[in-house]
Scaffold this motif. Structure first.
Motif, PDB file in Angstrom:
ATOM      1  N   ALA A  95     -47.731  13.420  15.622  1.00 40.41           N
ATOM      2  CA  ALA A  95     -49.107  12.955  15.463  1.00 40.41           C
ATOM      3  C   ALA A  95     -49.564  13.197  14.030  1.00 40.41           C
ATOM      4  CB  ALA A  95     -50.020  13.678  16.436  1.00 40.41           C
ATOM      5  N   ALA A  96     -50.079  12.162  13.409  1.00 41.56           N
ATOM      6  CA  ALA A  96     -50.550  12.248  12.031  1.00 41.56           C
ATOM      7  C   ALA A  96     -52.070  12.274  11.993  1.00 41.56           C
ATOM      8  CB  ALA A  96     -50.030  11.065  11.222  1.00 41.56           C
ATOM      9  N   SER A  97     -52.610  13.045  11.071  1.00 43.61           N
ATOM     10  CA  SER A  97     -54.055  13.085  10.880  1.00 43.61           C
ATOM     11  C   SER A  97     -54.346  13.268   9.395  1.00 43.61           C
ATOM     12  CB  SER A  97     -54.682  14.230  11.694  1.00 43.61           C
ATOM     13  OG  SER A  97     -54.172  15.484  11.278  1.00 43.61           O
ATOM     14  N   GLY A  98     -55.600  13.097   9.046  1.00 39.14           N
ATOM     15  CA  GLY A  98     -55.983  13.209   7.646  1.00 39.14           C
ATOM     16  C   GLY A  98     -55.977  11.840   6.987  1.00 39.14           C
ATOM     17  N   ARG A  99     -55.449  11.766   5.778  1.00 38.33           N
ATOM     18  CA  ARG A  99     -55.432  10.534   5.004  1.00 38.33           C
ATOM     19  C   ARG A  99     -54.273   9.638   5.435  1.00 38.33           C
ATOM     20  NH1 ARG A  99     -58.280  10.708   0.088  1.00 38.33           N
ATOM     21  NH2 ARG A  99     -56.658   9.479  -0.946  1.00 38.33           N
ATOM     22  N   THR A 100     -54.307   9.244   6.702  1.00 42.04           N
ATOM     23  CA  THR A 100     -53.189   8.481   7.261  1.00 42.04           C
ATOM     24  C   THR A 100     -53.052   7.097   6.631  1.00 42.04           C
ATOM     25  OG1 THR A 100     -54.599   7.763   9.074  1.00 42.04           O
ATOM     26  CG2 THR A 100     -53.235   9.715   9.452  1.00 42.04           C
ATOM     27  N   PHE A 101     -54.126   6.592   6.010  1.00 40.57           N
ATOM     28  CA  PHE A 101     -54.037   5.276   5.385  1.00 40.57           C
ATOM     29  C   PHE A 101     -53.058   5.273   4.222  1.00 40.57           C
ATOM     30  CE2 PHE A 101     -56.317   6.526   1.635  1.00 40.57           C
ATOM     31  CZ  PHE A 101     -57.206   7.484   2.054  1.00 40.57           C
ATOM     32  N   SER A 102     -52.744   6.469   3.708  1.00 45.82           N
ATOM     33  CA  SER A 102     -51.796   6.564   2.599  1.00 45.82           C
ATOM     34  C   SER A 102     -50.348   6.541   3.071  1.00 45.82           C
ATOM     35  CB  SER A 102     -52.039   7.851   1.806  1.00 45.82           C
ATOM     36  OG  SER A 102     -51.703   8.993   2.571  1.00 45.82           O
ATOM     37  N   SER A 103     -50.150   6.592   4.374  1.00 46.14           N
ATOM     38  CA  SER A 103     -48.801   6.637   4.920  1.00 46.14           C
ATOM     39  C   SER A 103     -48.283   5.230   5.138  1.00 46.14           C
ATOM     40  CB  SER A 103     -48.806   7.412   6.235  1.00 46.14           C
ATOM     41  OG  SER A 103     -47.518   7.421   6.807  1.00 46.14           O
ATOM     42  N   TYR A 104     -47.170   4.902   4.540  1.00 41.19           N
ATOM     43  CA  TYR A 104     -46.553   3.583   4.694  1.00 41.19           C
ATOM     44  C   TYR A 104     -45.517   3.572   5.802  1.00 41.19           C
ATOM     45  CZ  TYR A 104     -43.712  -0.489   3.492  1.00 41.19           C
ATOM     46  OH  TYR A 104     -43.012  -1.661   3.527  1.00 41.19           O
ATOM     47  N   ALA A 105     -44.819   4.675   5.938  1.00 42.57           N
ATOM     48  CA  ALA A 105     -43.762   4.766   6.934  1.00 42.57           C
ATOM     49  C   ALA A 105     -43.565   6.225   7.332  1.00 42.57           C
ATOM     50  CB  ALA A 105     -42.458   4.197   6.390  1.00 42.57           C
ATOM     51  N   MET A 106     -42.920   6.390   8.451  1.00 40.78           N
ATOM     52  CA  MET A 106     -42.610   7.722   8.967  1.00 40.78           C
ATOM     53  C   MET A 106     -41.111   7.858   9.140  1.00 40.78           C
ATOM     54  SD  MET A 106     -45.550   9.188   9.335  1.00 40.78           S
ATOM     55  CE  MET A 106     -45.255  10.537  10.487  1.00 40.78           C
ATOM     56  N   GLY A 107     -40.628   9.043   8.896  1.00 41.63           N
ATOM     57  CA  GLY A 107     -39.211   9.307   9.093  1.00 41.63           C
ATOM     58  C   GLY A 107     -39.015  10.545   9.941  1.00 41.63           C
ATOM     59  N   TRP A 108     -37.877  10.574  10.603  1.00 34.62           N
ATOM     60  CA  TRP A 108     -37.442  11.781  11.321  1.00 34.62           C
ATOM     61  C   TRP A 108     -36.165  12.295  10.652  1.00 34.62           C
ATOM     62  CZ3 TRP A 108     -39.793  14.544  15.141  1.00 34.62           C
ATOM     63  CH2 TRP A 108     -40.857  13.951  15.821  1.00 34.62           C
ATOM     64  N   PHE A 109     -36.157  13.585  10.461  1.00 33.82           N
ATOM     65  CA  PHE A 109     -35.007  14.247   9.894  1.00 33.82           C
ATOM     66  C   PHE A 109     -34.624  15.380  10.832  1.00 33.82           C
ATOM     67  CE2 PHE A 109     -34.741  12.579   5.518  1.00 33.82           C
ATOM     68  CZ  PHE A 109     -35.905  11.853   5.472  1.00 33.82           C
ATOM     69  N   ARG A 110     -33.414  15.895  10.666  1.00 37.14           N
ATOM     70  CA  ARG A 110     -33.022  17.059  11.440  1.00 37.14           C
ATOM     71  C   ARG A 110     -32.158  17.975  10.583  1.00 37.14           C
ATOM     72  NH1 ARG A 110     -28.948  14.103  15.777  1.00 37.14           N
ATOM     73  NH2 ARG A 110     -27.226  13.660  14.335  1.00 37.14           N
ATOM     74  N   GLN A 111     -32.199  19.236  10.941  1.00 30.40           N
ATOM     75  CA  GLN A 111     -31.396  20.223  10.237  1.00 30.40           C
ATOM     76  C   GLN A 111     -30.809  21.196  11.238  1.00 30.40           C
ATOM     77  OE1 GLN A 111     -33.366  22.349   7.028  1.00 30.40           O
ATOM     78  NE2 GLN A 111     -31.398  22.744   6.063  1.00 30.40           N
ATOM     79  N   ALA A 112     -29.487  21.209  11.288  1.00 30.20           N
ATOM     80  CA  ALA A 112     -28.763  22.141  12.146  1.00 30.20           C
ATOM     81  C   ALA A 112     -28.455  23.405  11.351  1.00 30.20           C
ATOM     82  CB  ALA A 112     -27.489  21.491  12.649  1.00 30.20           C
ATOM     83  N   PRO A 113     -28.216  24.514  12.041  1.00 30.14           N
ATOM     84  CA  PRO A 113     -27.912  25.766  11.340  1.00 30.14           C
ATOM     85  C   PRO A 113     -26.710  25.614  10.416  1.00 30.14           C
ATOM     86  CG  PRO A 113     -28.365  26.191  13.645  1.00 30.14           C
ATOM     87  CD  PRO A 113     -28.305  24.700  13.493  1.00 30.14           C
ATOM     88  N   GLY A 114     -26.878  26.033   9.183  1.00 27.03           N
ATOM     89  CA  GLY A 114     -25.797  25.986   8.221  1.00 27.03           C
ATOM     90  C   GLY A 114     -25.518  24.619   7.644  1.00 27.03           C
ATOM     91  N   LYS A 115     -26.336  23.647   7.991  1.00 27.18           N
ATOM     92  CA  LYS A 115     -26.115  22.283   7.497  1.00 27.18           C
ATOM     93  C   LYS A 115     -27.326  21.811   6.714  1.00 27.18           C
ATOM     94  CE  LYS A 115     -22.879  20.769  11.062  1.00 27.18           C
ATOM     95  NZ  LYS A 115     -22.547  19.672  12.025  1.00 27.18           N
ATOM     96  N   GLU A 116     -27.099  20.782   5.912  1.00 25.05           N
ATOM     97  CA  GLU A 116     -28.196  20.199   5.173  1.00 25.05           C
ATOM     98  C   GLU A 116     -29.047  19.315   6.082  1.00 25.05           C
ATOM     99  OE1 GLU A 116     -26.188  19.972   0.709  1.00 25.05           O
ATOM    100  OE2 GLU A 116     -26.839  18.147   1.737  1.00 25.05           O
ATOM    101  N   ARG A 117     -30.286  19.166   5.680  1.00 23.32           N
ATOM    102  CA  ARG A 117     -31.162  18.272   6.416  1.00 23.32           C
ATOM    103  C   ARG A 117     -30.664  16.844   6.280  1.00 23.32           C
ATOM    104  NH1 ARG A 117     -37.075  18.877   4.477  1.00 23.32           N
ATOM    105  NH2 ARG A 117     -36.227  17.742   2.687  1.00 23.32           N
ATOM    106  N   GLU A 118     -30.713  16.096   7.376  1.00 18.25           N
ATOM    107  CA  GLU A 118     -30.234  14.715   7.340  1.00 18.25           C
ATOM    108  C   GLU A 118     -31.261  13.770   7.948  1.00 18.25           C
ATOM    109  OE1 GLU A 118     -26.791  13.905   9.724  1.00 18.25           O
ATOM    110  OE2 GLU A 118     -27.574  14.954  11.474  1.00 18.25           O
TER     111      GLU A 118
END
Length: 122
Positions: A23-46
């Motif tokens: 859920a997004a709030s605040g200056r949401t009009f500035s948001s063009y797109a949303m992304g999901w990332f994940r990070q497993a233990p010992g790994k880089e965020r992807e």
């Protein structure tokens, strides 16, 4: 600023499903797109998946294509990540993020949520 709050993480067995929300709030009009990332233990965020607010076009990492589906509700400023056929390798902290126009699906992103844990047991 844009504030992002994720929810919906948890523990699920292999082959199960979860739906994450951001859920997004605040200056949401500035948001063009949303992304999901994940990070497993010992790994880089992807990067996992992304969606544009206008038009709803989506983009997925190969590792989740066909299993994960992104959708959005513009009226609620919320994006949903439906995760099906979950595998142990999907275990990670999942973060949603907001970006403006001009950056790519891989970044840079301007705002990030606090993350939600997804654990897939074998």
């Amino acid at each position: 600023q844009v504030q992002l709050v994720e929810s919906g993480g948890g523990l699920v067995q292999t082959g199960g499903s979860l739906r994450l929300s951001c859920a997004a709030s605040g200056r949401t009009f500035s948001s063009y797109a949303m992304g999901w990332f994940r990070q497993a233990p010992g790994k880089e965020r992807e990067f996992v998946a992304g969606i544009r607010w206008s038009g709803g076009s989506t983009y997925y990492a190969d590792s989740v294509k066909g299993r994960f589906t992104l959708s959005r509700d513009n009226a609620k400023n919320t994006v949903y990540l439906q995760m099906n056929s979950l595998k142990p390798e999907d275990t990670a902290v999942y973060y949603c993020a907001s970006r403006g126009y001009g950056s790519s699906w891989y970044g840079p992103y301007d705002y990030w949520g606090q993350g939600t844990q997804v654990t897939v047991s074998s």
